[in-house]
Design an enzyme around this catalytic site. Sequence first.
Site, PDB file in Angstrom:
ATOM      1  N   GLU A  75     -63.365  92.097 -12.971  1.00  0.00           N
ATOM      2  CA  GLU A  75     -64.120  93.122 -13.716  1.00  0.00           C
ATOM      3  C   GLU A  75     -65.597  93.127 -13.311  1.00  0.00           C
ATOM      4  O   GLU A  75     -66.249  92.084 -13.355  1.00  0.00           O
ATOM      5  CB  GLU A  75     -63.975  92.827 -15.225  1.00  0.00           C
ATOM      6  CG  GLU A  75     -64.548  93.907 -16.108  1.00  0.00           C
ATOM      7  CD  GLU A  75     -64.266  93.654 -17.598  1.00  0.00           C
ATOM      8  OE1 GLU A  75     -63.202  93.107 -17.942  1.00  0.00           O
ATOM      9  OE2 GLU A  75     -65.135  94.019 -18.407  1.00  0.00           O
ATOM     10  N   LYS A 248     -62.592  89.050 -26.851  1.00  0.00           N
ATOM     11  CA  LYS A 248     -62.182  89.330 -25.460  1.00  0.00           C
ATOM     12  C   LYS A 248     -63.402  89.266 -24.543  1.00  0.00           C
ATOM     13  O   LYS A 248     -63.349  88.730 -23.438  1.00  0.00           O
ATOM     14  CB  LYS A 248     -61.504  90.713 -25.382  1.00  0.00           C
ATOM     15  CG  LYS A 248     -60.943  91.065 -24.013  1.00  0.00           C
ATOM     16  CD  LYS A 248     -61.924  91.764 -23.095  1.00  0.00           C
ATOM     17  CE  LYS A 248     -61.288  92.130 -21.768  1.00  0.00           C
ATOM     18  NZ  LYS A 248     -62.258  92.646 -20.788  1.00  0.00           N
ATOM     19  N   ASP A 264     -56.323  75.957 -16.444  1.00  0.00           N
ATOM     20  CA  ASP A 264     -55.183  76.617 -17.083  1.00  0.00           C
ATOM     21  C   ASP A 264     -55.736  77.648 -18.078  1.00  0.00           C
ATOM     22  O   ASP A 264     -55.974  77.349 -19.250  1.00  0.00           O
ATOM     23  CB  ASP A 264     -54.322  75.558 -17.781  1.00  0.00           C
ATOM     24  CG  ASP A 264     -53.052  76.154 -18.371  1.00  0.00           C
ATOM     25  OD1 ASP A 264     -53.006  77.379 -18.581  1.00  0.00           O
ATOM     26  OD2 ASP A 264     -52.118  75.387 -18.635  1.00  0.00           O
ATOM     27  N   HIS A 361     -73.320  99.334 -16.421  1.00  0.00           N
ATOM     28  CA  HIS A 361     -72.179  99.222 -15.530  1.00  0.00           C
ATOM     29  C   HIS A 361     -72.377 100.119 -14.299  1.00  0.00           C
ATOM     30  O   HIS A 361     -72.198  99.689 -13.161  1.00  0.00           O
ATOM     31  CB  HIS A 361     -70.946  99.655 -16.337  1.00  0.00           C
ATOM     32  CG  HIS A 361     -69.666  99.457 -15.647  1.00  0.00           C
ATOM     33  ND1 HIS A 361     -69.014  98.252 -15.671  1.00  0.00           N
ATOM     34  CD2 HIS A 361     -68.924 100.293 -14.910  1.00  0.00           C
ATOM     35  CE1 HIS A 361     -67.909  98.368 -14.966  1.00  0.00           C
ATOM     36  NE2 HIS A 361     -67.828  99.597 -14.500  1.00  0.00           N
TER      37      HIS A 361
END
Length: 406
Positions: A75, A248, A264, A361
């Site tokens: 991302e 998130k 992991d 962005h």
Amino acid sequence: MKFYEMSVEERLKFLRDKYSLTDEEIDAIRNGGLDIDKANHMVENAIGMISFPLGIATNFFINGKEYLIPMSIEEPSVIAAASKAAKLTRRLGGFKSNSDEPYMIGQIQIINLKDPLDAAKRVLDTKDAILDIANSKSQTLKRLNAGAKDLSYKIIDSMLIVELLIDVRDAMGANIINTMCEAVAPLIEEVTGGKVLLRILSNYSTSRIARAEAKISKDELGEEVIDNIINAYRFAILDKYRAVTHNKGIMNGIIAVANALMQDSRAIEAAAHAYACRNGYSSLTDWSKDEDGNLIGKIELPLAVGTIGGAINIHPVVKASLKILNVNSSKELAAVMASVGLAQNLAALLALSTTGIQKGHMKMHARNIAMLAGARGSLIDLVSKMIYEENNITLARAKEILANLK
Ligand code: MEV
């Protein structure tokens, strides 16, 4: 020159000089590091490899130490956002961070018991022998005075669950915990007269909590922005639909570091969200103001991560990433990752509560396109600003502008 203004080759040279990386390590970073033979040893039915970008987050000052942090993620904007937020914390001392001793839990499930409580007592009477068998499985942990330290139990329904508390030191620990659980099962069957079913670690690593906090000066952000950030945080506290997105964003940073070091990531995610749910699903971070109006951010979550074992020993890029990160223990790695999570959340709340995330962005995207077209130094700002303002963020347009400037 700032790290983000350098070309890829300049960044690699800078890192090679700073961390004494070898030519092999630089080559591995450049080309992804794995060959099909290695891949074939890592997973079954291997057919090839898939690459993710590897970048470096800058500006992190944690517990008085400077860090350059390898992050791998598909991302855009995540690495820039973490670096930007880390910079905001520097004026008031950067991040203060710590993590628990690396204790993990291994679970052994015993069924078919007539009297689970009596079976539990017999397990407790045999505790020393059970711990001895567990510890016979790792000479390394024994030498470090680590390994299986204690044993407890719980009775769920008619099942007895025996839990080993294991100090795994600098490993994530899954392998050794599972080995120990399997090794003690026969003796546990013998003393309980029951049947051992599952013998497996718990990924809910609540004895391995990492914490970070940072203070951002009121002079850096202004009162209104700080209030906006706190209101954005309140939204996450009060609404699960927002809390999941909020967390998130935190995991964007934590998992990007995990990816760069081949941790992991599924274990990290599972534990983080279970922890976020301990009192009803909510934010992993906490934002408030001090008496002077400065913003204070805190994060707390389980982080089972390792600096030895697993893919870390196999993958040459991971070895190089670890050299760059320059951490000495799994505890230090967890503390750094918690700081990155906090920074990532700050960046998201700041962007969302002011201009929104799309503007930054697209600006980032324009910079990347300008650099891809060949812009260097001050030309990066000039060309990216032009294609951004023209709303024509394309390689062709960036090249055209550069050609006209020559
Ligand atoms: C995007 O990957 C992450 C954010 O949605 C996180 C958030 O909303 O807090 C920006």
